[in-house]
Design an enzyme around this catalytic site. Structure first.
Site, PDB file in Angstrom:
ATOM      1  N   ASP A   1      28.824  27.995  48.490  1.00 37.36           N
ATOM      2  CA  ASP A   1      28.118  29.605  47.791  1.00 37.36           C
ATOM      3  C   ASP A   1      27.024  30.455  48.395  1.00 37.36           C
ATOM      4  O   ASP A   1      25.719  30.030  47.648  1.00 37.36           O
ATOM      5  CB  ASP A   1      28.296  29.555  46.347  1.00 37.36           C
ATOM      6  CG  ASP A   1      28.413  31.194  45.673  1.00 37.36           C
ATOM      7  OD1 ASP A   1      28.075  31.584  46.389  1.00 37.36           O
ATOM      8  OD2 ASP A   1      28.663  30.933  44.156  1.00 37.36           O
TER       9      ASP A   1
ATOM     10  N   CYS B   1      28.322  39.224  46.042  1.00 32.91           N
ATOM     11  CA  CYS B   1      28.874  38.422  45.903  1.00 32.91           C
ATOM     12  C   CYS B   1      30.057  38.368  46.931  1.00 32.91           C
ATOM     13  O   CYS B   1      30.460  37.626  47.895  1.00 32.91           O
ATOM     14  CB  CYS B   1      29.405  37.742  44.766  1.00 32.91           C
ATOM     15  SG  CYS B   1      31.175  38.476  44.267  1.00 32.91           S
TER      16      CYS B   1
ATOM     17  N   HIS C   1      33.941  36.398  40.827  1.00 29.66           N
ATOM     18  CA  HIS C   1      32.685  36.144  41.604  1.00 29.66           C
ATOM     19  C   HIS C   1      33.562  35.423  42.743  1.00 29.66           C
ATOM     20  O   HIS C   1      34.756  34.957  43.093  1.00 29.66           O
ATOM     21  CB  HIS C   1      32.161  34.647  41.004  1.00 29.66           C
ATOM     22  CG  HIS C   1      30.890  34.098  41.791  1.00 29.66           C
ATOM     23  ND1 HIS C   1      29.519  34.632  42.712  1.00 29.66           N
ATOM     24  CD2 HIS C   1      30.451  33.346  42.334  1.00 29.66           C
ATOM     25  CE1 HIS C   1      29.007  34.533  43.153  1.00 29.66           C
ATOM     26  NE2 HIS C   1      29.410  33.441  43.731  1.00 29.66           N
TER      27      HIS C   1
END
Length: 226
Positions: A217, A136, A194
């Site tokens: 994202d 991530c 995250h």
């Protein structure tokens, strides 16, 4: 800097930080032990052609070139295309392939990356095959570089104890038997952390109250609208 632009930020300090700054910190780890990792964005390091090629390789362009090019002045649209192209998990020649478990022996361990430039240039050198591997914070770091390079103010956001609500009931469900033993029923989970991006632009489609930082994202997890 132009007040009529969809990505205009009035605050000079924010322009310096979210457009011009080539160095940053990414926060990872867990809520009790937060690690600050240095990251080199390098958005001015001869990357513009790579970023423009990224737009041309996208599924959006391949499906309808005329429509795609006509919308490249819209930061909402560009943000969605770049978000898709940062990861290569949907067979679109994306920049990075994600991997979260198993051995990284034959390719780069995600924890060893410390900047976007080497990743983007490796992607070009490998004829636009996804670089292995990313997680991530790597996806977010590279996307920040690309969007800043294209003139869209962008920053990273880290969240700890990050909820993953699979069944969309807005809660993380855990089940136990009468003896208090955990039952492996729910697929909901909580991640240590995250990292994703926010980009600054106006939202004429939603109204002025929605102008400002918009969530993007690039980490591939589950399909959205196909």
């Amino acid at each position: 800097w132009f007040s009529g632009d969809d990505v205009y930020i009035a605050n000079e300090n924010e322009r310096q930080e979210y457009v011009l700054n080539e160095n940053g910190i990414i926060f990872v780890g867990n809520a009790r032990y937060i690690e600050a990792r240095a990251w080199y964005y390098g958005q001015f390091q001869d990357l513009l052609n790579i970023c423009l090629t990224m737009l041309d390789l996208s599924l959006y362009y391949r499906q309808d070139p005329g429509m795609d090019v006509s919308r490249r002045g819209d930061p909402k649209y560009v943000g969605r295309v770049i978000s898709s192209m940062i990861n290569g998990n949907d067979n679109d020649n994306g920049v990075l392939l994600g991997k979260w478990q198993g051995s990284f022996h034959s390719h780069e361990n995600p924890s060893r990356w410390d900047g976007s430039v080497v990743i983007l240039k490796k992607w070009r050198q490998d004829n636009y095959r996804p670089v292995q591997y990313g997680q991530c914070w790597v996806f977010a770091g590279v996307m920040c570089t690309v969007l800043r390079c294209l003139g869209i103010p962008t920053r990273l956001v880290s969240n700890f104890n990050s909820a993953h609500d699979v069944d969309r009931n807005l809660s993380i469900d855990k089940y136990y038997d009468s003896s208090g033993r955990s039952l492996n029923i729910s697929k909901d989970s909580t991640w240590d952390y995250h990292v994703w991006n926010e980009s600054w632009f106006v939202r004429p489609d939603l109204g002025r109250s929605y102008n400002g930082w918009q969530v993007l994202d690039a980490t591939p997890q589950e399909q959205s609208k196909g």
